[in-house]
Design an enzyme around this catalytic site. Structure first.
Site, mmCIF file in Angstrom:
data_model
loop_
_atom_site.group_PDB
_atom_site.id
_atom_site.type_symbol
_atom_site.label_atom_id
_atom_site.label_comp_id
_atom_site.label_asym_id
_atom_site.label_seq_id
_atom_site.Cartn_x
_atom_site.Cartn_y
_atom_site.Cartn_z
ATOM 1 N N GLU A 1 0.602 -1.049 -0.058
ATOM 2 C CA GLU A 1 0.106 0.002 0.088
ATOM 3 C C GLU A 1 0.891 1.129 0.065
ATOM 4 O O GLU A 1 0.304 2.425 0.476
ATOM 5 C CB GLU A 1 -0.704 0.064 1.248
ATOM 6 C CG GLU A 1 -1.954 -1.259 1.080
ATOM 7 C CD GLU A 1 -2.543 -1.326 2.356
ATOM 8 O OE1 GLU A 1 -3.761 -0.574 2.573
ATOM 9 O OE2 GLU A 1 -2.528 -2.119 3.222
ATOM 10 N N SER B 1 -6.696 -2.882 1.782
ATOM 11 C CA SER B 1 -6.875 -1.987 0.511
ATOM 12 C C SER B 1 -7.162 -2.991 -0.567
ATOM 13 O O SER B 1 -6.858 -2.810 -1.901
ATOM 14 C CB SER B 1 -6.040 -1.075 0.026
ATOM 15 O OG SER B 1 -5.781 0.194 1.028
ATOM 16 N N SER C 1 -11.182 8.522 -0.208
ATOM 17 C CA SER C 1 -11.254 7.912 0.598
ATOM 18 C C SER C 1 -12.473 7.954 1.584
ATOM 19 O O SER C 1 -12.944 9.381 1.734
ATOM 20 C CB SER C 1 -9.936 7.934 1.749
ATOM 21 O OG SER C 1 -8.657 7.457 1.059
#
Length: 360
Positions: free
Chosen positions: A13, A191, A325
């Site tokens: 990530e 994620s 997000s």
């Protein structure tokens, strides 16, 4: 006071962390803080950039290369550079510093960097060592949620040794207790990295091999037809929750690329849910936060079926701060803009640090 911004990292990530760090840089109150960016490369080098006196120009500007002199890129295509430092050098004696570890996934969100900062005696944003480790590990967190009576979809868990020694038996066990489609996940990753949706035995075996590239422990979950809803948590012992948001999707499963490269996720905030269902989700989110001993912030993800059954999916102790997000957008919809959210997170870090100092 100085904010030491840690970002990048060695996990899958890495790129999300850079985008999150850039977004946070846009919201910091530079009239009160100096910002010291420290970029952790994919190979583990720590590069110290010049102080930021204002928002970063782009995520690319924050992606540093090693040099004897640190400087910011000032022209398109130019690469910023940072000076290689020993990680312990982030602590400067006599300097007031709050560390903001904008690191997602292993070696950032799993308690490792938190333990390092505890040893250095520095206040930092987000969950402590225990909560970070508990939240990152899907197997441990699932068992904690079970103990807190938070509903979950059925699942099986095992490790690489068990898979190598008894793959056929494990597949039979999964097929005996779960119904296709199934989701295969590394125990420690976020994620959607390393996650696969499978519909038969061959796909299951292949997906387990993919997940094992990211972790030695595996979770296989029952797939259900449901909406994905999320809620943001903010606070220490006095934690409170945001509005509930829903992901509106054209496909049944959004992978890493769709979430962060193609930006195909559409958010509905507040979620179109009956008030009682939204309140149940918020209540479960606080229970999950307390179950892992959360502090600072978390995003808690749920499945909600058409008959409004609610199942917890996972908790993220350092959720993404990209423009797409959920975490910052949930708070915006609840009435807390990103600038004030960042300030609150910094103050929560200081309060948690000071409270711990009083115990020593």
């Amino acid at each position: 006071m100085k904010i030491t911004l840690l970002y990048g990292g060695q996990s899958a990530e890495h790129d999300i962390s850079i985008i999150s760090a850039h977004s946070i840089c846009q919201a910091i109150m530079y009239n009160y803080y100096q910002v010291q960016p420290i970029y952790i490369t994919k190979t583990g080098q720590w590069l110290k950039a010049p102080l930021l006196e204002g928002p970063s120009a782009s995520p690319e500007q924050l992606t540093l290369t090693a040099s004897e002199t640190a400087y910011w890129a000032s022209a398109p295509g130019e690469v910023s550079s940072g000076v290689v430092i020993n990680p312990g050098e982030i602590k400067v004696e006599g300097e007031e510093t709050i560390v903001f570890p904008v690191l997602h996934g292993p070696n950032g969100e799993d308690g490792t960097i938190q333990g390092f900062l505890e040893v250095l005696g520095l206040p930092y944003v987000g969950a402590g060592v225990t909560a970070s480790a508990n939240g990152m590990d899907k197997i441990i967190s699932k068992r904690l949620f079970d103990n807190s009576n938070i509903p979950q979809v059925p699942y099986e868990a095992f490790d690489k040794r068990e898979w190598r020694e008894s793959s056929e038996e494990l597949i039979q066990k999964c097929e005996g207790s779960l119904l296709y489609p199934l989701f295969v996940k590394p125990a420690n990753m976020g994620s959607s990295v390393g996650i696969s949706k499978v519909s038969d035995r061959q796909e299951l075996a292949e997906a387990i091999e993919v997940a094992l590239k990211y972790d030695r422990r595996i979770v296989v979950e029952q797939g259900i037809t449901a909406d994905e809803c999320e809620v943001a948590v903010l606070g220490n012992d006095d934690a409170h929750v945001s509005e509930v948001g829903k992901l509106l999707k054209e496909s049944e499963f959004y992978d890493y690329e769709e979430k962060y490269i193609n930006n195909q996720v559409i958010m509905q905030i507040p979620a179109d849910l009956p008030e009682a269902v939204a309140e149940k989700i918020q209540d479960y989110a606080l229970k999950a936060y307390r179950a892992i001993d959360g502090s600072g912030l978390s995003r808690v993800d749920f499945f909600v079926t058409s008959s409004y059954d609610v199942y917890i999916n996972e908790i993220n102790t350092m959720p993404g701060f990209t423009p797409y997000s959920m975490y910052p957008n949930l708070w915006k919809a609840t009435g807390l803009n990103t600038r004030d959210l960042i300030e609150e997170l910094l103050q929560l870090a200081l309060r948690r640090f000071n409270a711990k100092q009083e115990l020593n």
